[in-house]
Design an enzyme around this catalytic site. Structure first.
Site, PDB file in Angstrom:
ATOM      1  CG  HIS A  46      -1.782   1.252   1.291  1.00 18.34           C
ATOM      2  ND1 HIS A  46      -3.019   1.303   0.698  1.00 18.34           N
ATOM      3  CD2 HIS A  46      -1.565   2.482   1.820  1.00 18.34           C
ATOM      4  CE1 HIS A  46      -3.538   2.498   0.880  1.00 18.34           C
ATOM      5  NE2 HIS A  46      -2.675   3.248   1.557  1.00 18.34           N
ATOM      6  CG  ASN A  86      -6.587  10.993 -11.746  1.00 20.28           C
ATOM      7  OD1 ASN A  86      -6.143  11.728 -12.631  1.00 20.28           O
ATOM      8  ND2 ASN A  86      -7.654  10.230 -11.923  1.00 20.28           N
ATOM      9  N   GLY A  92      -8.437  14.517  -8.967  1.00 22.61           N
ATOM     10  CA  GLY A  92      -9.485  13.548  -9.273  1.00 22.61           C
ATOM     11  C   GLY A  92      -9.257  12.179  -8.674  1.00 22.61           C
ATOM     12  CG  HIS A  99      -5.463   3.768  -8.833  1.00 24.56           C
ATOM     13  ND1 HIS A  99      -5.669   4.354  -7.592  1.00 24.56           N
ATOM     14  CD2 HIS A  99      -6.233   4.442  -9.707  1.00 24.56           C
ATOM     15  CE1 HIS A  99      -6.552   5.343  -7.721  1.00 24.56           C
ATOM     16  NE2 HIS A  99      -6.902   5.419  -9.002  1.00 24.56           N
TER      17      HIS A  99
HETATM   18  P1  AMP Z   1      -9.168   7.534  -9.474  1.00 27.49           P
HETATM   19  O1  AMP Z   1     -10.427   8.339  -9.649  1.00 27.49           O
HETATM   20  O2  AMP Z   1      -8.034   7.954 -10.351  1.00 27.49           O
HETATM   21  O3  AMP Z   1      -8.794   7.402  -8.015  1.00 27.49           O
HETATM   22  O4  AMP Z   1      -9.528   6.075  -9.993  1.00 27.49           O
HETATM   23  C1  AMP Z   1     -10.216   5.149  -9.214  1.00 27.49           C
HETATM   24  C2  AMP Z   1     -10.799   4.162 -10.169  1.00 27.49           C
HETATM   25  O5  AMP Z   1     -11.157   3.008  -9.438  1.00 27.49           O
HETATM   26  C3  AMP Z   1     -12.051   4.652 -10.888  1.00 27.49           C
HETATM   27  O6  AMP Z   1     -11.821   4.643 -12.294  1.00 27.49           O
HETATM   28  C4  AMP Z   1     -13.120   3.642 -10.455  1.00 27.49           C
HETATM   29  O7  AMP Z   1     -14.020   3.337 -11.483  1.00 27.49           O
HETATM   30  C5  AMP Z   1     -12.285   2.447 -10.055  1.00 27.49           C
HETATM   31  N1  AMP Z   1     -12.898   1.556  -9.076  1.00 27.49           N
HETATM   32  C6  AMP Z   1     -13.501   1.883  -7.910  1.00 27.49           C
HETATM   33  N2  AMP Z   1     -13.899   0.781  -7.264  1.00 27.49           N
HETATM   34  C7  AMP Z   1     -13.531  -0.275  -8.023  1.00 27.49           C
HETATM   35  C8  AMP Z   1     -13.655  -1.696  -7.901  1.00 27.49           C
HETATM   36  N3  AMP Z   1     -14.252  -2.272  -6.850  1.00 27.49           N
HETATM   37  N4  AMP Z   1     -13.187  -2.481  -8.908  1.00 27.49           N
HETATM   38  C9  AMP Z   1     -12.601  -1.929  -9.984  1.00 27.49           C
HETATM   39  N5  AMP Z   1     -12.424  -0.595 -10.159  1.00 27.49           N
HETATM   40  C10 AMP Z   1     -12.899   0.220  -9.195  1.00 27.49           C
END
Ligand code: AMP
Length: 117
Positions: A46, A86, A92, A99
């Site tokens: 993490h 991001n 955002g 990630h």
């Molecule tokens: P960010 O907005 O850059 O933090 O990206 C977070 C991403 O995580 C978004 O594109 C969400 O659609 C994705 N996300 C959130 N929960 C899940 C989940 N359980 N499985 C897969 N993707 C997810």
């Protein structure tokens, strides 16, 4: 981390559609895709965001070696792809486990590029 969504995915407590896994990195399909192909790539250790991950540059290396394997394995070189992260809520970021997004799409050149106003 206890309350972290993506740590729970790493531990198998929350399901995901797995794209790639090795001992350090996990990639899975984004639940809310922004393009025909939308994968997330995370380190199993993490960190909150890229800024924090940068204290462990070997983790960035692990991530980008995995990205190379994923994009080659899914023949994304021909289609073209975009990788981004991001960093921080103001940019955002909504999940605070670092990630990287991989997007690929036939129309990617006209979506969210610095060429389009
Ligand atoms: P960010 O907005 O850059 O933090 O990206 C977070 C991403 O995580 C978004 O594109 C969400 O659609 C994705 N996300 C959130 N929960 C899940 C989940 N359980 N499985 C897969 N993707 C997810």
């Amino acid at each position: 981390m206890e309350d972290c969504l993506f740590c729970k995915i790493v531990k198998g407590e929350i399901p995901c559609e797995k794209i790639f896994e090795n001992d350090k990195v996990l990639s899975f399909r984004d639940i809310n895709p922004l393009a025909q192909i939308h994968y997330l790539v995370i380190h199993k250790e993490h960190s909150r965001d890229l800024s924090e991950m940068s204290h462990n540059p070997e983790q960035i290396s692990d991530i980008f070696l995995a990205i190379k394997k994923i994009t080659t394995g899914h023949s994304l070189d021909q289609l073209g792809y975009r990788v981004f992260t991001n960093n921080g809520a103001k940019a955002g970021q909504s999940v605070f486990h670092t990630h990287f997004h991989i997007l690929s799409d036939e129309n990617l050149a006209t979506k969210w590029t610095s060429n389009v106003s």
